[in-house]
Enzyme design. Structure first.
Site, short mmCIF file in Angstrom:
data_model
loop_
_atom_site.label_atom_id
_atom_site.label_comp_id
_atom_site.label_asym_id
_atom_site.label_seq_id
_atom_site.Cartn_x
_atom_site.Cartn_y
_atom_site.Cartn_z
N GLU A 152 -34.09 17.23 18.85
CA GLU A 152 -33.63 16.51 20.04
C GLU A 152 -34.80 16.21 20.98
O GLU A 152 -35.60 17.09 21.27
CB GLU A 152 -32.59 17.35 20.79
CG GLU A 152 -31.32 17.64 19.99
CD GLU A 152 -30.47 16.40 19.76
OE1 GLU A 152 -30.71 15.38 20.44
OE2 GLU A 152 -29.56 16.46 18.90
N ARG A 170 -14.83 17.14 24.98
CA ARG A 170 -13.61 16.59 24.39
C ARG A 170 -12.67 17.70 23.98
O ARG A 170 -11.47 17.53 23.90
CB ARG A 170 -13.95 15.73 23.17
CG ARG A 170 -14.11 14.26 23.51
CD ARG A 170 -14.54 13.50 22.29
NE ARG A 170 -15.74 14.10 21.72
CZ ARG A 170 -16.22 13.84 20.51
NH1 ARG A 170 -15.59 13.00 19.73
NH2 ARG A 170 -17.33 14.41 20.08
N CYS A 208 -24.42 22.49 23.46
CA CYS A 208 -25.82 22.43 23.00
C CYS A 208 -26.71 21.76 24.03
O CYS A 208 -27.80 22.25 24.35
CB CYS A 208 -25.91 21.70 21.66
SG CYS A 208 -25.16 22.62 20.30
N HIS A 249 -30.46 19.94 15.99
CA HIS A 249 -29.10 19.92 15.45
C HIS A 249 -29.15 19.84 13.92
O HIS A 249 -29.99 19.13 13.36
CB HIS A 249 -28.32 18.71 15.98
CG HIS A 249 -27.53 18.99 17.22
ND1 HIS A 249 -27.78 18.37 18.43
CD2 HIS A 249 -26.47 19.82 17.43
CE1 HIS A 249 -26.90 18.82 19.33
NE2 HIS A 249 -26.10 19.70 18.76
#
Ligand code: PCA
Length: 196
Positions: free
Chosen positions: A79, A89, A142, A164
């Site tokens: 990342e 969500r 994360c 990830h």
């Protein structure tokens, strides 16, 4: 010897395993001159970062590398950036479900990873494992962890970053990767931390 604090997450979202922790757990204790300090984290906003920061006070690591599962991705994705936003969500493992809230109210909008993201991506690719640089760690736990660490260690010598990984084969979801490839990918990522 240099010290690497490396973390993975517990399962979440109804999964029986989280390949991020299973892979970290199976890494050797020393890679590339780094002694690995492994930590399994809860998928809980704020709490994951609190645990890492508290461990870092004791360990005083040179590098903190956190690993998480990104279901739906086919590649191992270092990342580039963490952003100051939480949105979920589905509730985290404590039942908390934030909607568009700041991680640190009034904090910087974003921080770039202080790890050599492109070199890590190249090392994984060169090992024959599918990799891509990711420019969004999402807005779930994360990213919460990545942003919190980058904010905390800004301007210090402690380097922080996040990778990830896809679902592993045994989760029976696609796209997926074998645990062997995930472990090899993380190993070469750690080998890429220092310029050769
Ligand atoms: N992945 C989630 C949180 C824990 C994990 O392994 C994420 O990408 O935010």
């Amino acid at each position: 010897m240099k010290k690497l604090l490396i973390t993975g997450f517990e399962p979440f979202g109804g999964e029986a395993i989280n390949p991020s922790w299973d892979a970290v757990d199976r890494l050797p204790d020393v890679i590339n001159g780094y002694k690995l300090h492994k930590l399994k984290l809860p998928v809980v906003f704020r709490e994951a970062a609190r645990i890492v920061l508290s461990a870092a006070e004791d360990i005083m690591p040179d590098v903190i590398l956190s690993i998480g599962q990104a279901g739906g991705r086919a590649s191992i994705t270092p990342e580039m950036v963490g952003i100051n936003l939480r949105n979920a969500r589905m509730p985290d493992n404590s039942g908390y479900q934030p909607v568009d809230e700041a991680i640190i109210p009034g904090g910087a909008s974003a921080y770039f990873s202080t790890l050599p993201v492109r070199r890590i991506y190249e090392a994984i690719s060169n090992a024959g494992i599918s990799s891509e640089i990711s420019y969004s760690a999402g807005v779930y736990v994360c990213n919460d962890l990545l942003y919190s660490l980058l904010s905390h260690f800004e301007g210090t010598k402690t380097e922080c970053g996040f990778i990830h990984v896809p679902y592993s084969r045994e989760q029976n979801k696609e796209p997926s990767m074998t645990m062997e490839d995930i472990i090899l990918g993380l190993t070469v990522a750690i080998e890429a931390l220092d310029e050769k």
